[in-house]
Design an enzyme around this catalytic site. Structure first.
Site, short mmCIF file in Angstrom:
data_model
loop_
_atom_site.label_atom_id
_atom_site.label_comp_id
_atom_site.label_asym_id
_atom_site.label_seq_id
_atom_site.Cartn_x
_atom_site.Cartn_y
_atom_site.Cartn_z
N CYS A 1 0.83 -1.21 0.00
CA CYS A 1 0.00 0.00 0.00
C CYS A 1 0.86 1.27 0.00
CB CYS A 1 -0.97 -0.03 1.18
SG CYS A 1 -2.39 1.07 0.98
N GLU B 1 -2.57 -9.22 3.41
CA GLU B 1 -2.93 -9.82 4.70
C GLU B 1 -4.44 -9.84 4.90
OE1 GLU B 1 -3.58 -5.67 5.50
OE2 GLU B 1 -2.04 -6.71 4.37
N HIS C 1 -3.87 -5.04 0.05
CA HIS C 1 -3.48 -5.62 1.33
C HIS C 1 -3.49 -7.15 1.26
CE1 HIS C 1 -3.58 -1.91 3.81
NE2 HIS C 1 -4.41 -1.51 2.86
#
Length: 371
Positions: free
Chosen positions: A247, A334, A332
């Site tokens: 990001c 994750e 993202h």
């Protein structure tokens, strides 16, 4: 419940019912298209200084639990929903959305036309807005909004103050905290990495003294061009330390390598954004939260290769350095919240470290034989 209002800088007013904190606050009004994951959104440091509109109509129906936080101290400025659920139903629920917002002094606004607000932002771009009492006229609210200076030190507000270690017996990773989500740390510790989390202004010299095998650049709020120290640090270490940027970290890698960034009209915020990998031709669904993007045209004069694009608007979603062991993604991996399609990127990061070290050993061995 008291009557509250949102007044945008263009004079548009939305009257609704307040919940959570009753404090008066301003911020950049944005929208998120996720159907779930409001707890992670509320605790995502990348929302620092922003008032988030949820496009899904019912928010709070599974309550707040102790496991899904992305930071201990939320920095979001406000939450807007069509309907806030007062009676959540979930076996993990420990408190209501209203109670959580009150405890963290975050104001909420319910009962407004969130579709109208979202369309306004899509058509005209993000705008500053003010949460205030419904007793104020639009003119009074605009005067208050004009008197409140927008914050610019977003990353300073959310980054760790001092370095700290999360012990492990695997690869030594330095994680630069620009507003790190706990999900990133979870994925690294799951792979038994020894992680040292450092502040956003940590210098290249200090990072080298930690002798990391890899450096991860986290997500974070605000304009990447304001983090000049970090850009210089990345340019210094990218030649000989494997790097993975997420990001904001992705945008900083681009800037450090001579690329450029620009602000999007209304950003990408949600958990259903399709991204195409130009190498494999495959498409994955991703979780995103950013207001800036790397401009593709600026990559022409750099050693960065475009590896992934957003299918919704064609913007840059992935980069890889042509010579050095560095790569990045705009989304993202994750998740938290969102799909788990791209967890493998953490494994790719560790594989890059293994490859880099193996190649260096071979080169050193060849040099010693020649000597």
């Amino acid at each position: 419940m008291q009557k509250r209002q949102l007044v945008l800088e263009d004079g548009t007013r939305f009257l609704g019912t307040g919940f959570g904190s009753s404090r008066e606050i301003s911020g950049e009004v944005v929208f998120n298209t996720g159907m779930t994951g409001y707890q992670e959104i509320l605790s995502d440091p990348s929302y620092c200084g922003q008032i988030v509109t949820m496009t899904y109509p019912l928010i709070g129906n599974y309550g707040i639990n102790r496991d899904d936080f992305e930071t201990i101290t939320p920095s979001i400025h406000g939450l807007i929903v069509k309907e806030a659920c007062d009676l959540p139903s979930n076996y993990r629920s420990e408190e209501t959305l209203d109670r959580f917002l009150k405890a963290n002094d975050i104001p909420g606004l319910a009962g407004i036309d969130t579709r109208k607000l979202t369309r306004l932002i899509r058509n005209h771009g993000t705008m500053r807005g003010l949460f205030t009492s419904a007793a104020y006229s639009i003119e009074q609210a605009l005067r208050i909004l004009d008197q409140q200076t927008p914050i610019t030190n977003h990353i300073e507000r959310v980054s760790t103050v001092k370095p700290y270690v999360v012990p492990g017996r695997g690869r030594r990773i330095v994680l630069v905290d620009f507003g790190m989500k706990h999900g990133i740390l979870r994925e690294l510790t799951k792979r038994n990495c020894h992680v040292t989390v450092v502040p956003y202004h940590y210098s290249a010299e200090k990072i080298r003294r930690l002798k990391p095998e890899g450096v991860m650049l986290s997500n974070g709020p605000g304009d990447p061009k304001q983090v000049r120290n970090a850009i210089r640090m990345i340019a210094n270490i990218i030649t000989d330390i494997p790097i993975f940027g997420i990001c904001l970290g992705h945008q900083l890698i681009a800037l450090a390598c001579g690329g450029d960034t620009e602000k999007l009209r209304f950003g990408h915020r949600g958990s259903n954004h399709p991204v195409k990998d130009l190498t494999t031709g495959k498409t994955v669904m991703t979780s995103q939260n950013h207001g800036y993007t790397v401009t593709e045209e600026s990559l022409a004069g750099t050693e960065l290769e475009l590896t992934q694009i957003a299918l919704n608007d064609g913007t840059v979603e992935g980069l890889a350095h042509k010579r050095y062991p560095a790569f990045s993604v705009q989304y993202h991996p994750e998740s938290s919240p969102g799909p788990e399609d791209t967890y493998h990127l953490f494994d790719r990061f560790l594989a890059n470290i293994d490859t880099y070290q193996s190649e260096n050993k071979e080169e050193e061995s060849c040099q010693s034989v020649q000597i």
